[in-house]
Design a protein around this motif. Structure first.
Motif, PDB file in Angstrom:
ATOM      1  N   GLY A   1     -29.307   6.388 -14.515  1.00 21.85           N
ATOM      2  CA  GLY A   1     -28.130   6.620 -13.668  1.00 21.85           C
ATOM      3  C   GLY A   1     -27.625   5.359 -12.985  1.00 21.85           C
ATOM      4  N   PHE A   2     -27.989   4.188 -13.512  1.00 21.68           N
ATOM      5  CA  PHE A   2     -27.454   2.938 -12.948  1.00 21.68           C
ATOM      6  C   PHE A   2     -25.968   2.858 -13.294  1.00 21.68           C
ATOM      7  CE2 PHE A   2     -26.656  -1.720 -13.526  1.00 21.68           C
ATOM      8  CZ  PHE A   2     -26.806  -2.074 -12.198  1.00 21.68           C
ATOM      9  N   ARG A   3     -25.139   2.518 -12.284  1.00 23.48           N
ATOM     10  CA  ARG A   3     -23.702   2.591 -12.492  1.00 23.48           C
ATOM     11  C   ARG A   3     -23.077   1.219 -12.297  1.00 23.48           C
ATOM     12  NH1 ARG A   3     -24.809   6.625  -8.792  1.00 23.48           N
ATOM     13  NH2 ARG A   3     -23.736   5.445  -7.210  1.00 23.48           N
ATOM     14  N   PRO A   4     -22.976   0.450 -13.363  1.00 23.61           N
ATOM     15  CA  PRO A   4     -22.518  -0.924 -13.207  1.00 23.61           C
ATOM     16  C   PRO A   4     -21.021  -1.114 -13.441  1.00 23.61           C
ATOM     17  CG  PRO A   4     -23.365  -0.633 -15.394  1.00 23.61           C
ATOM     18  CD  PRO A   4     -23.313   0.732 -14.765  1.00 23.61           C
ATOM     19  N   SER A   5     -20.285  -0.039 -13.780  1.00 22.94           N
ATOM     20  CA  SER A   5     -18.962  -0.272 -14.361  1.00 22.94           C
ATOM     21  C   SER A   5     -18.011  -1.049 -13.441  1.00 22.94           C
ATOM     22  CB  SER A   5     -18.320   1.051 -14.765  1.00 22.94           C
ATOM     23  OG  SER A   5     -18.173   1.869 -13.623  1.00 22.94           O
ATOM     24  N   ARG A   6     -17.780  -0.515 -12.229  1.00 22.14           N
ATOM     25  CA  ARG A   6     -16.823  -1.187 -11.359  1.00 22.14           C
ATOM     26  C   ARG A   6     -17.342  -2.550 -10.933  1.00 22.14           C
ATOM     27  NH1 ARG A   6     -12.307   0.292  -9.026  1.00 22.14           N
ATOM     28  NH2 ARG A   6     -12.617   2.425  -9.678  1.00 22.14           N
ATOM     29  N   VAL A   7     -18.648  -2.597 -10.712  1.00 23.79           N
ATOM     30  CA  VAL A   7     -19.277  -3.840 -10.302  1.00 23.79           C
ATOM     31  C   VAL A   7     -19.110  -4.899 -11.392  1.00 23.79           C
ATOM     32  CG1 VAL A   7     -21.517  -4.883  -9.858  1.00 23.79           C
ATOM     33  CG2 VAL A   7     -20.911  -2.723  -8.755  1.00 23.79           C
ATOM     34  N   ALA A   8     -19.381  -4.484 -12.624  1.00 25.93           N
ATOM     35  CA  ALA A   8     -19.271  -5.428 -13.731  1.00 25.93           C
ATOM     36  C   ALA A   8     -17.833  -5.905 -13.881  1.00 25.93           C
ATOM     37  CB  ALA A   8     -19.734  -4.757 -15.029  1.00 25.93           C
ATOM     38  N   ARG A   9     -16.929  -4.949 -13.758  1.00 25.31           N
ATOM     39  CA  ARG A   9     -15.516  -5.317 -13.855  1.00 25.31           C
ATOM     40  C   ARG A   9     -15.161  -6.322 -12.756  1.00 25.31           C
ATOM     41  NH1 ARG A   9     -10.110  -1.628 -13.193  1.00 25.31           N
ATOM     42  NH2 ARG A   9     -11.441  -0.260 -12.024  1.00 25.31           N
ATOM     43  N   ALA A  10     -15.665  -6.037 -11.537  1.00 25.90           N
ATOM     44  CA  ALA A  10     -15.347  -6.911 -10.412  1.00 25.90           C
ATOM     45  C   ALA A  10     -15.878  -8.314 -10.652  1.00 25.90           C
ATOM     46  CB  ALA A  10     -15.930  -6.327  -9.127  1.00 25.90           C
ATOM     47  N   LEU A  11     -17.103  -8.393 -11.164  1.00 20.18           N
ATOM     48  CA  LEU A  11     -17.686  -9.710 -11.382  1.00 20.18           C
ATOM     49  C   LEU A  11     -16.953 -10.486 -12.454  1.00 20.18           C
ATOM     50  CD1 LEU A  11     -21.534  -9.526 -11.164  1.00 20.18           C
ATOM     51  CD2 LEU A  11     -19.968 -10.976  -9.884  1.00 20.18           C
ATOM     52  N   SER A  12     -16.577  -9.803 -13.528  1.00 22.99           N
ATOM     53  CA  SER A  12     -16.000 -10.580 -14.614  1.00 22.99           C
ATOM     54  C   SER A  12     -14.520 -10.866 -14.384  1.00 22.99           C
ATOM     55  CB  SER A  12     -16.229  -9.877 -15.957  1.00 22.99           C
ATOM     56  OG  SER A  12     -15.564  -8.658 -15.978  1.00 22.99           O
ATOM     57  N   THR A  13     -13.852 -10.041 -13.594  1.00 22.04           N
ATOM     58  CA  THR A  13     -12.419 -10.250 -13.407  1.00 22.04           C
ATOM     59  C   THR A  13     -12.071 -10.718 -12.000  1.00 22.04           C
ATOM     60  OG1 THR A  13     -12.045  -8.001 -12.619  1.00 22.04           O
ATOM     61  CG2 THR A  13     -11.900  -8.354 -14.995  1.00 22.04           C
ATOM     62  N   GLY A  14     -13.019 -10.626 -11.060  1.00 25.08           N
ATOM     63  CA  GLY A  14     -12.695 -10.929  -9.676  1.00 25.08           C
ATOM     64  C   GLY A  14     -11.950  -9.787  -9.013  1.00 25.08           C
ATOM     65  N   ARG A  15     -11.871  -8.651  -9.698  1.00 26.65           N
ATOM     66  CA  ARG A  15     -11.140  -7.492  -9.184  1.00 26.65           C
ATOM     67  C   ARG A  15     -12.097  -6.331  -8.973  1.00 26.65           C
ATOM     68  NH1 ARG A  15      -5.760  -8.069 -11.275  1.00 26.65           N
ATOM     69  NH2 ARG A  15      -5.161 -10.092 -10.462  1.00 26.65           N
ATOM     70  N   THR A  16     -11.813  -5.530  -7.961  1.00 26.96           N
ATOM     71  CA  THR A  16     -12.671  -4.374  -7.687  1.00 26.96           C
ATOM     72  C   THR A  16     -12.046  -3.070  -8.174  1.00 26.96           C
ATOM     73  OG1 THR A  16     -11.608  -4.034  -5.559  1.00 26.96           O
ATOM     74  CG2 THR A  16     -13.563  -5.446  -5.574  1.00 26.96           C
ATOM     75  N   GLY A  17     -10.746  -3.087  -8.471  1.00 25.93           N
ATOM     76  CA  GLY A  17     -10.060  -1.840  -8.821  1.00 25.93           C
ATOM     77  C   GLY A  17      -9.702  -1.026  -7.596  1.00 25.93           C
ATOM     78  N   LEU A  18     -10.004  -1.571  -6.418  1.00 24.82           N
ATOM     79  CA  LEU A  18      -9.728  -0.851  -5.173  1.00 24.82           C
ATOM     80  C   LEU A  18      -8.478  -1.407  -4.495  1.00 24.82           C
ATOM     81  CD1 LEU A  18     -13.355  -0.892  -3.691  1.00 24.82           C
ATOM     82  CD2 LEU A  18     -12.233   1.040  -4.832  1.00 24.82           C
ATOM     83  N   LEU A  19      -7.656  -0.510  -3.990  1.00 20.85           N
ATOM     84  CA  LEU A  19      -6.527  -0.911  -3.158  1.00 20.85           C
ATOM     85  C   LEU A  19      -6.769  -0.370  -1.754  1.00 20.85           C
ATOM     86  CD1 LEU A  19      -3.522  -0.030  -5.515  1.00 20.85           C
ATOM     87  CD2 LEU A  19      -4.827  -2.173  -5.366  1.00 20.85           C
ATOM     88  N   GLY A  20      -6.508  -1.190  -0.755  1.00 19.30           N
ATOM     89  CA  GLY A  20      -6.650  -0.728   0.624  1.00 19.30           C
ATOM     90  C   GLY A  20      -5.341  -0.132   1.113  1.00 19.30           C
ATOM     91  N   LEU A  21      -5.425   0.959   1.831  1.00 19.50           N
ATOM     92  CA  LEU A  21      -4.242   1.558   2.446  1.00 19.50           C
ATOM     93  C   LEU A  21      -4.522   1.741   3.926  1.00 19.50           C
ATOM     94  CD1 LEU A  21      -1.473   3.017   2.411  1.00 19.50           C
ATOM     95  CD2 LEU A  21      -2.686   5.108   1.781  1.00 19.50           C
ATOM     96  N   VAL A  22      -3.686   1.149   4.763  1.00 17.13           N
ATOM     97  CA  VAL A  22      -3.868   1.264   6.210  1.00 17.13           C
ATOM     98  C   VAL A  22      -2.699   2.055   6.782  1.00 17.13           C
ATOM     99  CG1 VAL A  22      -4.164  -0.001   8.375  1.00 17.13           C
ATOM    100  CG2 VAL A  22      -5.036  -0.977   6.242  1.00 17.13           C
ATOM    101  N   VAL A  23      -3.009   3.127   7.473  1.00 18.65           N
ATOM    102  CA  VAL A  23      -1.975   3.924   8.140  1.00 18.65           C
ATOM    103  C   VAL A  23      -2.368   4.068   9.612  1.00 18.65           C
ATOM    104  CG1 VAL A  23      -1.370   5.237   6.056  1.00 18.65           C
ATOM    105  CG2 VAL A  23      -3.073   6.160   7.623  1.00 18.65           C
ATOM    106  N   PRO A  24      -1.389   4.267  10.490  1.00 12.16           N
ATOM    107  CA  PRO A  24      -1.729   4.337  11.914  1.00 12.16           C
ATOM    108  C   PRO A  24      -2.416   5.639  12.333  1.00 12.16           C
ATOM    109  CG  PRO A  24       0.667   4.269  11.607  1.00 12.16           C
ATOM    110  CD  PRO A  24       0.056   4.213  10.249  1.00 12.16           C
ATOM    111  N   THR A  25      -2.127   6.753  11.645  1.00 13.69           N
ATOM    112  CA  THR A  25      -2.683   8.043  12.053  1.00 13.69           C
ATOM    113  C   THR A  25      -2.441   9.040  10.934  1.00 13.69           C
ATOM    114  OG1 THR A  25      -2.462   9.878  13.632  1.00 13.69           O
ATOM    115  CG2 THR A  25      -0.493   8.586  13.240  1.00 13.69           C
ATOM    116  N   LEU A  26      -3.226  10.117  10.922  1.00 15.43           N
ATOM    117  CA  LEU A  26      -2.898  11.227  10.015  1.00 15.43           C
ATOM    118  C   LEU A  26      -2.354  12.417  10.812  1.00 15.43           C
ATOM    119  CD1 LEU A  26      -5.809  11.198   7.405  1.00 15.43           C
ATOM    120  CD2 LEU A  26      -3.466  10.383   7.107  1.00 15.43           C
ATOM    121  N   SER A  27      -2.232  12.265  12.139  1.00 15.88           N
ATOM    122  CA  SER A  27      -1.718  13.379  12.955  1.00 15.88           C
ATOM    123  C   SER A  27      -0.207  13.487  12.829  1.00 15.88           C
ATOM    124  CB  SER A  27      -2.046  13.170  14.432  1.00 15.88           C
ATOM    125  OG  SER A  27      -3.404  12.945  14.597  1.00 15.88           O
ATOM    126  N   ASN A  28       0.434  12.378  12.536  1.00 21.69           N
ATOM    127  CA  ASN A  28       1.879  12.373  12.368  1.00 21.69           C
ATOM    128  C   ASN A  28       2.196  12.799  10.937  1.00 21.69           C
ATOM    129  OD1 ASN A  28       4.458  11.499  11.621  1.00 21.69           O
ATOM    130  ND2 ASN A  28       4.428   9.819  13.081  1.00 21.69           N
TER     131      ASN A  28
END
Lengths: 329, 329
Positions: free
Chosen positions: A49-76
């Motif tokens: 169950g070792f899961r290297p996929s995203r990690v391997a991708r990140a190492l070889s491409t410098g990319r994580t596949g992750l995008l950050g999203l910052v919002v001020p609140t979810l109450s609005n």
């Protein structure tokens, strides 16, 4: 119940009877490992169950596949549909969204952005509370797209609420209102200056008066509190900064003995599904949030491919006239 | 504006004049690289903005520092506070939240969970729409905590709405209501069976009648539609599955000429900030969502440390009686 631990590269190495660096190479630089060894390591890793996929991708491409999203609140209610749209658009690009909520604090937003920017490939920041210099600095370090905020020529997706708010003013002035109030949002809100300028322009053109109340936090409670000021301002129509403000106004004006729309018309500068169902149903601007989410991800994807992001995308809101606004008197 | 590309390991290797595998080792197995070379590579990587931290951590520990959170929607006000609480609790543990929204589709939820489970260290799934066997299978692969859902002995954080719904029934029956309606949620909802059982129990004890309407999707529109059935059911009190249902009922009953609370009392099995401000203000259950979010992250953190997760956490809601419920007639 079965206890679980993540499987590390060291675990795989131990079971396979090889060095940890061999396991690493089997995934990251497979040509450096003899084929039989490589295949055996991969099979064992898979079974464990070792899961290297995203990690391997990140190492070889410098990319994580992750995008950050910052919002001020979810109450609005502004942000739910935006977050959903960003997540869906990201998924279509095989990227995932790391969500951060700043809880309406510029200090917290700064900290979250600092942190996220070393963890993700790119950032989408909605209605940022941070100053221009900070956002410019971030944009030099990591691909950044702003939503509902303009900072010079930084990539951004804008919702043209000033023209929407002007359309509300046209509707009210056209119905005969001569003294309008705008209840403004949080102190220093980037959205307010151009809205107030647009409203002033409309008022001057038509000889109407404009009273600006606030700034106040964009919450129901603050909307209730500001109602007393609004009730005493001698206006026949109010435009609220957002739906939370307007919900507070509906409640607070009632408490002040002011009837909506008989005594005062009320409109909201953003939409909220419930405004169809309130009594009275509220006149609103419907904001193109799904479009905005998709446009932001598209722009960020172009930046990540090293392409030019294109000009700021400007999306127009739609005025929905309902029971809460009508001729004065 | 400055164009940007992520810096890859190959970029660092080129600038440093070393092999890509040397750059990899400089970060992942630093002892395998001579100190001066290692320092030079790290300095160059730093200057170029190469960001190996999470990746390196993931490779050496098998952990990504990411927790997956799956919720069915952000349109329902249940989930905003839960997501915010989970994110905040995760942050306190130096973990980040990858958010996925299933848009109320079991099929989509299955796909998102399959995908997330190979990308994150652990999963929190709120009000899952998936079947028990699937969730059991996932829990064997990756640490999993369920919120508002029980599957055998899988780690879970439960909100005891059945006892809350029973408290609403006690309040209504105590006020003299003899014929109650419960508007149920989506078909196959896990939450509904125990609620309906609790309501049946209360009705039988007191000799009152219980009518169950639905199942219907938990949306304002479906609540509006079901109002006709409710209006014709000859009941004097209605309890809605959630706040969206109740908002639909408030609107729909009005359209049917049924006054709330004069003709029919209405209560909601969850809370929504606006129910303070509607006319009438609505009797609700206030759900401990912040506590639930913190409890779920705590439980997942224990699983990740290889500890026992502990028994399911059961949190009780609070009944807030407002204007929408009163004695019949």
């Amino acid at each position: 119940m079965r206890q679980q631990k993540s499987v590390s590269m060291a675990d795989v190495a131990r079971v396979a009877g090889v060095a940890k660096s061999t396991v690493s190479r089997a995934f990251i630089h497979p040509t450096l490992v003899a084929a039989p060894t490589r295949e055996r390591i991969r099979r064992i890793a898979d079974e464990m169950g070792f899961r290297p996929s995203r990690v391997a991708r990140a190492l070889s491409t410098g990319r994580t596949g992750l995008l950050g999203l910052v919002v001020p609140t979810l109450s609005n209610p502004f942000f739910g549909p935006l977050v959903a749209a960003v997540q869906q658009a990201a998924e279509e690009e095989d990227r995932q969204i790391v969500l951060m909520i700043s809880e309406l604090s510029a200090e917290r937003e700064t900290r979250l952005i600092e942190r996220l920017s070393s963890e993700v490939d790119g950032l989408i920041v909605a209605t940022s509370l941070c100053g221009d210099p900070f956002l410019r600095k971030v944009a030099k370090r990591i691909p950044l797209v702003l939503v509902d905020r303009r900072v010079g020529r930084l990539p951004s997706v804008l919702i043209d609420t000033p023209s929407g708010v002007a359309a509300i003013a046209d509707h009210l002035i056209g119905a005969g209102h001569r003294r309008l109030c705008y209840v403004s949002g949080p102190p220093g809100s980037w959205a307010d200056a151009p809205r107030i300028a647009a409203l002033r322009g409309r008022a001057e053109e038509s000889g109407a008066d404009l009273v600006v109340a606030g700034p106040i936090p964009p919450t129901v409670d603050a909307g209730i509190e500001v109602s007393e000021t609004v009730a005493k301002a001698g206006v026949t129509a109010v435009i609220g900064y957002n739906s939370a403000t307007v919900l507070g106004l509906l409640h607070g004006l009632g408490t002040q003995g002011v009837r909506v729309p008989e005594d005062v018309s009320v409109a909201s500068a953003d939409d909220f599904i419930l405004f169809q169902s309130t009594k009275p149903a509220v006149t609103v601007l419907r904001l193109p949030l799904e479009e905005a989410g998709h446009a932001a991800v598209g722009m960020l994807a172009r930046l990540l491919r090293g392409e030019r992001p294109g000009k700021p995308v400007v999306l127009g809101p739609e005025l929905l006239i309902r029971e809460s606004t009508r001729p004065p008197g």
